[in-house]
Design an enzyme around this catalytic site. Structure first.
Site: not given
Length: 249
Positions: A144, A158
């Site tokens: 990501s 995350y």
């Protein structure tokens, strides 16, 4: 099928392939000529529809129910794919979860599950896949852009999990380079999926962070993955490659 199929004769496994970016990757790899196994947990209807659609169009696909938090299930998914299609050439680690909460409210079980699926499963699948791969094998992790930039509160765990993939990718590239296997990390920005739709609660805020004021499409990520899986990317390894519309610029 694609007349310019770069992956004819190749076998791929996509962890987390029943919807969103994962499903787009499965479809693209199949269109490029690969036989594709892919895992799912809860989206059985979607998974079987995708499998049947690929087969109906002359491709090869196998939907495999496997929880990416379960070591045995991951290893069995690799083995089933290799047995069904006669080997394994490409692994795409796409399974992922997102838990967002203020630091003082973040549950440890959510931290543990995030690390189990976003990091641990990548290591386990890569370890097992490498045992089945010959030279020119490909491992592609889906990270990501939040590994590079986390512009809002609540996303620390995350971001940590996706940053871990940067180091894991570099290390695996060193481990597997002597076998002729490349390992790379694709870092998408906001992509229009069920999990994060381009008309959702956070959409306008996220678009404000980007150089291109739009969400990406799953197919755009899939095309990048297909390139890394193909013959032209044979000299790329250990890289984290961002496709995020300028989110991290």
């Amino acid at each position: 099928m694609n007349a310019h199929a770069n992956l004819t004769g190749k076998v791929a496994l996509v962890q987390g392939g029943s919807r969103g970016i994962g499903a787009a990757i499965v479809e693209r790899l199949a269109r490029e000529g690969a036989a594709v196994g892919f895992t799912y947990v809860s989206s059985e209807v979607n998974a079987l529809e995708l499998q049947d659609s690929i087969i109906a169009n002359g491709g090869k696909a196998l939907a495999i129910r496997a929880d990416s938090a379960d070591e045995k299930a991951i290893r069995q998914a690799v083995q089933r794919t290799a047995e069904a299609f006669g080997g394994l050439d490409i692994l795409v680690n796409n399974a992922g979860v997102l838990a967002v909460a203020p630091l003082n409210e973040f549950k440890l079980e959510d931290l543990d599950r995030t690390l189990a699926i976003n990091v641990r499963s990548v290591f386990i699948a890569s370890q097992e896949a490498a045992r089945h791969m010959n030279e020119d094998g490909r491992i592609i992790n889906i990270g990501s852009t939040n590994a590079e930039r986390m512009p809002f509160a609540g996303g620390s765990v995350y971001a940590m999990s996706k940053s871990a993939l940067v180091g894991l990718t570099k290390g695996l590239a060193r481990d597997l380079g002597p076998q002729g296997i490349t390992v790379n990390n694709v870092q998408p920005g906001p992509v229009d999926t069920d999990m994060n739709p381009d008309h959702g609660d956070f959409a306008q805020t996220l678009k404000g962070f980007m150089a291109l004021p739009r969400y990406g499409k799953s197919e755009e990520i899939a095309s990048f993955v297909a390139y890394l899986a193909g013959p032209e990317a044979a000299y790329i390894t250990g890289a984290s490659l961002t496709i995020d519309g300028g989110f991290s610029a």
